[in-house]
Design a protein around this motif. Sequence first.
Motif, short mmCIF file in Angstrom:
data_model
loop_
_atom_site.label_atom_id
_atom_site.label_comp_id
_atom_site.label_asym_id
_atom_site.label_seq_id
_atom_site.Cartn_x
_atom_site.Cartn_y
_atom_site.Cartn_z
N ARG A 63 2.46 -10.15 -2.19
CA ARG A 63 3.41 -9.29 -1.49
C ARG A 63 4.61 -10.11 -1.01
NH1 ARG A 63 0.73 -5.96 3.06
NH2 ARG A 63 2.40 -4.47 2.55
N SER A 64 5.72 -9.42 -0.86
CA SER A 64 6.93 -10.06 -0.37
C SER A 64 6.86 -10.27 1.14
CB SER A 64 8.16 -9.20 -0.72
OG SER A 64 8.08 -7.95 -0.05
N ARG A 77 1.07 -0.97 -2.02
CA ARG A 77 1.31 -0.11 -3.17
C ARG A 77 1.52 -0.99 -4.40
NH1 ARG A 77 4.83 2.14 0.66
NH2 ARG A 77 6.58 1.17 -0.43
N PRO A 78 1.08 -0.53 -5.55
CA PRO A 78 1.23 -1.36 -6.76
C PRO A 78 2.66 -1.80 -7.02
CG PRO A 78 -0.21 0.51 -7.18
CD PRO A 78 0.36 0.73 -5.81
N SER A 79 3.63 -1.01 -6.62
CA SER A 79 5.03 -1.38 -6.87
C SER A 79 5.47 -2.57 -6.03
CB SER A 79 5.94 -0.18 -6.58
OG SER A 79 5.78 0.26 -5.23
N GLU A 80 4.72 -2.89 -4.96
CA GLU A 80 5.09 -4.01 -4.08
C GLU A 80 4.65 -5.36 -4.65
OE1 GLU A 80 3.77 -3.61 -0.08
OE2 GLU A 80 4.10 -1.46 -0.03
N THR A 82 4.10 -8.70 -6.58
CA THR A 82 5.02 -9.60 -7.27
C THR A 82 4.40 -10.99 -7.39
OG1 THR A 82 7.19 -10.65 -7.16
CG2 THR A 82 6.14 -10.12 -5.06
#
Length: 325
Positions: A63-64, A77-80, A82
């Motif tokens: 995660r960021s 969330r999967p979009s987070e 990285t």
Amino acid sequence: MSTTTPLASDSGDATTSSSSAKKSSGPIARVYDFLRSIPTIVVWLIVVVWSIPTLGLFVNSFRSRDGQRNTGWWKVRPSELTLDNYDQIFGARQGLGQSLLNSAAIAIPATIIPIAIAAFAAYGFAWVDFKGRKPLFIATVALLAIPLQVALIPLLQMFVGGARLTLPFLDKTITLIPDFDLAGTTTAVWLTHTGFAMPFAIFLLHNYISQLPKDLFEAARIDGAAHFTIFWRLVLPLSVPVLAAFAIFQFLWTWNDYLVANTMIGANASQQPTTILIANLAGDFGRNENILPAGAFVQAFVPIVVFFALQKYFVRGILAGAVKG
């Protein structure tokens, strides 16, 4: 009219039974019975609970910074997700790859060498009859009482300039240990770990090896086997559980060590293990705290693999030498 006189053995049995009943109803026995009554599912539930922080560390490593600060890892969330954090810690600026090699250069020798030496010593103390065996074994085990912290600075001074003894009445200085210039190197770290692991390794292996059946050694000697043959062909194969148990403990201790590595290596960045590097990953004022979960998970991944690879020997090795038979 006849009377029956109780036999002495009956009286003794009754006394023994009464004593056993008292012991079985004591507080320790009650705690033991309670622990035995705990279902296996509860134990596995505890294991799962203890695994939750590791799972959270793993998720946050992807995660960021904003994601870690704003929401908990369970709301990810999967979009987070990285790989930026791993790109940073393995990049040239951070150099986690080199620090992993440095950690391996410390942990592997500091695990193998104590086992190799302590196994020979434990066999000698257990089955070789030589003069002064018991006092020497007591002196070796007594070294367990020496705190690691009080010896670090003298060891560092020895690694820097060697060790010398001055004889005032002869006005002469004798060099006991030459200056090997080991300060700031991984060699100084694993040498320190090896020295402090030796007493415990000898004690643990001796307790196991001394409980091996005496008939095995007598039969081997009748067949003409020498001590080395007995040790190599008989003792080592039978001692695999306790060797693996000690290897797990020693590897985890040396891989996760910070104090000894920081004292012996200091600011030499090219020789620093992962524990020192991760402690410095956050940077000034904690600006890079988002990459800490990634570094910490990489650091913890290797011990997890080692533990599960050798876990079948763990319990057997821990109980080694605890009971006879």
